[in-house]
Design a protein around this motif. Sequence first.
Motif, mmCIF file in Angstrom:
data_model
loop_
_atom_site.group_PDB
_atom_site.id
_atom_site.type_symbol
_atom_site.label_atom_id
_atom_site.label_comp_id
_atom_site.label_asym_id
_atom_site.label_seq_id
_atom_site.Cartn_x
_atom_site.Cartn_y
_atom_site.Cartn_z
ATOM 1 N N GLY A 1 5.716 9.038 8.474
ATOM 2 C CA GLY A 1 6.132 10.395 8.104
ATOM 3 C C GLY A 1 7.500 10.775 8.654
ATOM 4 O O GLY A 1 8.208 9.955 9.264
ATOM 5 N N ALA A 2 7.849 12.042 8.442
ATOM 6 C CA ALA A 2 9.206 12.471 8.759
ATOM 7 C C ALA A 2 9.273 13.969 9.026
ATOM 8 O O ALA A 2 8.367 14.719 8.669
ATOM 9 C CB ALA A 2 10.119 12.124 7.585
ATOM 10 N N CYS B 1 9.679 12.011 1.595
ATOM 11 C CA CYS B 1 9.811 11.622 3.005
ATOM 12 C C CYS B 1 11.230 11.860 3.490
ATOM 13 O O CYS B 1 11.476 11.874 4.687
ATOM 14 C CB CYS B 1 9.436 10.165 3.188
ATOM 15 S SG CYS B 1 10.517 9.085 2.264
ATOM 16 N N ILE C 1 0.888 -1.177 0.000
ATOM 17 C CA ILE C 1 0.000 0.000 0.000
ATOM 18 C C ILE C 1 0.921 1.221 0.000
ATOM 19 O O ILE C 1 1.777 1.344 0.889
ATOM 20 C CB ILE C 1 -0.912 -0.011 1.247
ATOM 21 C CG1 ILE C 1 -1.761 -1.290 1.259
ATOM 22 C CG2 ILE C 1 -1.813 1.230 1.281
ATOM 23 C CD1 ILE C 1 -2.234 -1.693 2.635
ATOM 24 N N VAL D 1 3.744 2.180 3.058
ATOM 25 C CA VAL D 1 4.469 3.448 3.180
ATOM 26 C C VAL D 1 3.450 4.566 3.060
ATOM 27 O O VAL D 1 2.640 4.583 2.127
ATOM 28 C CB VAL D 1 5.559 3.584 2.089
ATOM 29 C CG1 VAL D 1 6.193 4.968 2.148
ATOM 30 C CG2 VAL D 1 6.630 2.519 2.252
ATOM 31 N N GLY D 2 3.478 5.510 3.997
ATOM 32 C CA GLY D 2 2.540 6.635 3.962
ATOM 33 C C GLY D 2 2.716 7.487 5.200
ATOM 34 O O GLY D 2 3.799 7.512 5.804
ATOM 35 N N SER D 3 1.667 8.175 5.613
ATOM 36 C CA SER D 3 1.768 9.080 6.761
ATOM 37 C C SER D 3 1.744 8.269 8.071
ATOM 38 O O SER D 3 1.237 7.140 8.104
ATOM 39 C CB SER D 3 0.613 10.071 6.731
ATOM 40 O OG SER D 3 -0.609 9.363 6.783
ATOM 41 N N GLU E 1 -4.433 6.764 -4.660
ATOM 42 C CA GLU E 1 -5.524 7.113 -5.580
ATOM 43 C C GLU E 1 -5.302 8.489 -6.206
ATOM 44 O O GLU E 1 -6.056 8.901 -7.071
ATOM 45 C CB GLU E 1 -6.872 7.036 -4.850
ATOM 46 C CG GLU E 1 -7.088 8.037 -3.723
ATOM 47 C CD GLU E 1 -6.418 7.642 -2.383
ATOM 48 O OE1 GLU E 1 -5.462 6.850 -2.390
ATOM 49 O OE2 GLU E 1 -6.857 8.177 -1.353
ATOM 50 N N LYS E 2 -4.237 9.206 -5.744
ATOM 51 C CA LYS E 2 -3.996 10.548 -6.307
ATOM 52 C C LYS E 2 -3.215 10.492 -7.615
ATOM 53 O O LYS E 2 -3.347 11.357 -8.462
ATOM 54 C CB LYS E 2 -3.234 11.406 -5.294
ATOM 55 C CG LYS E 2 -4.056 11.694 -4.042
ATOM 56 C CD LYS E 2 -3.326 12.612 -3.094
ATOM 57 C CE LYS E 2 -4.169 12.839 -1.852
ATOM 58 N NZ LYS E 2 -3.518 12.414 -0.627
ATOM 59 N N PRO F 1 -2.052 1.286 -4.964
ATOM 60 C CA PRO F 1 -1.292 2.535 -5.045
ATOM 61 C C PRO F 1 -2.116 3.716 -4.539
ATOM 62 O O PRO F 1 -3.311 3.578 -4.283
ATOM 63 C CB PRO F 1 -1.026 2.677 -6.545
ATOM 64 C CG PRO F 1 -2.115 1.918 -7.213
ATOM 65 C CD PRO F 1 -2.602 0.870 -6.255
ATOM 66 N N VAL G 1 -8.076 -0.995 1.325
ATOM 67 C CA VAL G 1 -6.958 -1.201 2.263
ATOM 68 C C VAL G 1 -7.409 -2.128 3.394
ATOM 69 O O VAL G 1 -6.715 -3.101 3.732
ATOM 70 C CB VAL G 1 -6.459 0.156 2.831
ATOM 71 C CG1 VAL G 1 -5.451 -0.061 3.947
ATOM 72 C CG2 VAL G 1 -5.838 1.003 1.723
ATOM 73 N N TYR H 1 -2.001 2.691 12.065
ATOM 74 C CA TYR H 1 -3.257 1.935 11.915
ATOM 75 C C TYR H 1 -3.017 0.640 11.124
ATOM 76 O O TYR H 1 -3.492 -0.436 11.507
ATOM 77 C CB TYR H 1 -4.277 2.832 11.203
ATOM 78 C CG TYR H 1 -5.500 2.098 10.705
ATOM 79 C CD1 TYR H 1 -6.502 1.705 11.588
ATOM 80 C CD2 TYR H 1 -5.644 1.781 9.345
ATOM 81 C CE1 TYR H 1 -7.628 1.020 11.128
ATOM 82 C CE2 TYR H 1 -6.759 1.103 8.886
ATOM 83 C CZ TYR H 1 -7.743 0.717 9.785
ATOM 84 O OH TYR H 1 -8.844 0.034 9.339
HETATM 85 P P1 NAD Z 1 -1.336 8.613 3.274
HETATM 86 O O1 NAD Z 1 -0.998 7.989 4.578
HETATM 87 O O2 NAD Z 1 -2.438 9.589 3.208
HETATM 88 O O3 NAD Z 1 -1.707 7.471 2.194
HETATM 89 C C1 NAD Z 1 -0.892 6.332 2.009
HETATM 90 C C2 NAD Z 1 -1.768 5.179 1.533
HETATM 91 O O4 NAD Z 1 -2.722 4.879 2.547
HETATM 92 C C3 NAD Z 1 -2.561 5.502 0.264
HETATM 93 O O5 NAD Z 1 -2.548 4.380 -0.582
HETATM 94 C C4 NAD Z 1 -3.945 5.814 0.789
HETATM 95 O O6 NAD Z 1 -4.964 5.478 -0.134
HETATM 96 C C5 NAD Z 1 -4.053 4.935 2.031
HETATM 97 N N1 NAD Z 1 -4.921 5.511 3.059
HETATM 98 C C6 NAD Z 1 -5.127 6.826 3.325
HETATM 99 N N2 NAD Z 1 -5.987 6.971 4.346
HETATM 100 C C7 NAD Z 1 -6.328 5.731 4.756
HETATM 101 C C8 NAD Z 1 -7.192 5.213 5.786
HETATM 102 N N3 NAD Z 1 -7.850 6.029 6.604
HETATM 103 N N4 NAD Z 1 -7.303 3.887 5.922
HETATM 104 C C9 NAD Z 1 -6.633 3.052 5.112
HETATM 105 N N5 NAD Z 1 -5.819 3.481 4.108
HETATM 106 C C10 NAD Z 1 -5.658 4.798 3.930
HETATM 107 O O7 NAD Z 1 0.028 9.247 2.710
HETATM 108 P P2 NAD Z 1 0.222 10.157 1.421
HETATM 109 O O8 NAD Z 1 -0.335 11.506 1.696
HETATM 110 O O9 NAD Z 1 -0.198 9.444 0.202
HETATM 111 O O10 NAD Z 1 1.827 10.222 1.368
HETATM 112 C C11 NAD Z 1 2.585 11.143 2.083
HETATM 113 C C12 NAD Z 1 3.089 10.572 3.388
HETATM 114 O O11 NAD Z 1 3.871 9.405 3.154
HETATM 115 C C13 NAD Z 1 4.000 11.518 4.141
HETATM 116 O O12 NAD Z 1 3.669 11.460 5.503
HETATM 117 C C14 NAD Z 1 5.381 10.959 3.895
HETATM 118 O O13 NAD Z 1 6.339 11.279 4.887
HETATM 119 C C15 NAD Z 1 5.096 9.510 3.877
HETATM 120 N N6 NAD Z 1 6.145 8.747 3.208
HETATM 121 C C16 NAD Z 1 6.982 8.004 3.999
HETATM 122 C C17 NAD Z 1 8.011 7.291 3.407
HETATM 123 C C18 NAD Z 1 8.935 6.466 4.253
HETATM 124 O O14 NAD Z 1 9.608 5.613 3.725
HETATM 125 N N7 NAD Z 1 8.994 6.674 5.552
HETATM 126 C C19 NAD Z 1 8.184 7.323 2.019
HETATM 127 C C20 NAD Z 1 7.304 8.077 1.244
HETATM 128 C C21 NAD Z 1 6.280 8.795 1.867
#
Ligand code: NAD
Length: 517
Positions: free
Chosen positions: A268-269, A300, A165, A243-245, A195-196, A193, A228, A251
């Motif tokens: 995040g970072a 990140c 994810i 990988v994400g926030s 959705e944006k 991936p 997800v 969660y």
């Molecule tokens: P995000 O957390 O909003 O989304 C990441 C993924 O999670 C997406 O596929 C999204 O559809 C899904 N998602 C979003 N909300 C959800 C929910 N409530 N329940 C289940 N799934 C959900 O992150 P983003 O805005 O797409 O990306 C930016 C973030 O990713 C920043 O915080 C950045 O630091 C982080 N990031 C971290 C790394 C790392 O390796 N540490 C690398 C790249 C990006």
Amino acid sequence: MATQSISATATSAASPELQLPVIDHFVGGVRVHPPGSRYGVVYNPSTGVAAHRVPLASRAFVEDAIANALAAFPQWGGASPLRRARVLFRFRELIERHMDELAGLISDEHGKVFSDARGEVQRGLEVVEFACGIPHLMKGEYSDGVSNGIDMYSLRQPLGVVAGITPFNFPAMVPMWMFAPALACGNAFILKPSEKDPSCPVRIAELFVEAGGPAGVFNIVHGDKESVDTLLTDSRIQAVSFVGSTPIARYVYATAAAHGKRVQSMGGAKNHLVVMPDADMNQVTDALMGAAYGSAGERCMAISVAVTVGDATADDLIDRLKARIATLKVGPSRATGMEMGPLVTAEHRARVASYIELGEREGACLVVDGRSVSVAGHEDGYFLGATLFDRVTAAMRIYKEEIFGPVLCIVRARDFEEALALTNDHEFGNGVAIFTRDGDSARDFVHRVQVGMVGVNVPIPVPLAFYSFGGWKQSAFGDQNQHGMDGVRFFTKLKTVTSRWPAGIRSGSEFVMPTHT
Ligand code: NAD
């Protein structure tokens, strides 16, 4: 193109259009798009125009994709590593051949400038190249004669169906961190991936099939929380790589682990760059411009905090940065020579702009305000210029929270110890850098800093594919990092065999713990 002196704002976006072309899912080796889907809208951030609809998969659709992957797994997982490597070698060639096409898809949906998008594909490709060595990487260990007539060896086996994810900011590279080792190790893979900006991963999965990858082994399902949650809870998914926030990473880690899955979950970072008084200030300024404002700060590993040691260091750095920001080329992602494109969506631009307002209210000194930037002919694009705050303190929210935009905060520290303590006290621990000419300070910093990835006179210390990527503290949850040997360990189960064969087996039972005496 714009410079920081032109004023106007640009935020509006077209509303979703039902007639927009649809970006398909990729399941069972073909593009699919079920009727009756819910949809999201994908915008071109440089123009603010709605470009595509993306279907948001239902639970039932994801369950079908899992069934498809499960059916494809035995043949792929049972193929020899050499056969899988041959597919990956062809896949690698196809990605390289289609580099410009893939970078264009990224640029049009993410908004990063084309040269940066190419760099992203290249860094992801390096993980595929690493994975081509899978026959060697999956080798176990062997000990001959550990006891009388007994040999012992270990082997690695694929897990089955695994999921990835991924976030919006690296629509090619971050999926490649995951699918390259997962597929090489013999798993079937389902990617959800962002959705944006979902187009590039679909094209990559298509290239995998063109390279000879069996249908159903590499699948893409687009979606939001519903898809997800299905991947996190379905018992047929063996492992989840996220990988994400940070809130979502936490969660995902908790939910998938509660459902018995192996999880690696990166968050995040807030990456610091410590500037020592003896640093080469030309080098520091160059490094900060790229690391803070490249990809509009949506990395990140972007540097969002510069910790200057000594007031003279801060004053000198600010003068240099102001001059450089004034000439920063901000413009549409596909235009030649641009250094910074727009932010990904109108909502994200508004969120980053709201942090600039917050910084002013909190009493930080706004040295350069990026909100005044507009790009002629692209007034509806999501542009925000480079922004610089001075006299930011550890108590401010603009210091504590991840902004994820082109906003650099300067925090003034009295000495090395204060700069180190600031970094260590921050809740995030993804990346950090120190710029100095002094080997003692650099070495001391490397050893004592509580951060996963450290640069010495290197601003964005992203490990190459044959090392592993991962932060500490609230920047990562789980045990294994991305790619490198951790990627191979994460996507395989270790089995250890003790073998007495064929002769030497004594008759009679033994009731004491076997020892080698
Ligand atoms: P995000 O957390 O909003 O989304 C990441 C993924 O999670 C997406 O596929 C999204 O559809 C899904 N998602 C979003 N909300 C959800 C929910 N409530 N329940 C289940 N799934 C959900 O992150 P983003 O805005 O797409 O990306 C930016 C973030 O990713 C920043 O915080 C950045 O630091 C982080 N990031 C971290 C790394 C790392 O390796 N540490 C690398 C790249 C990006």
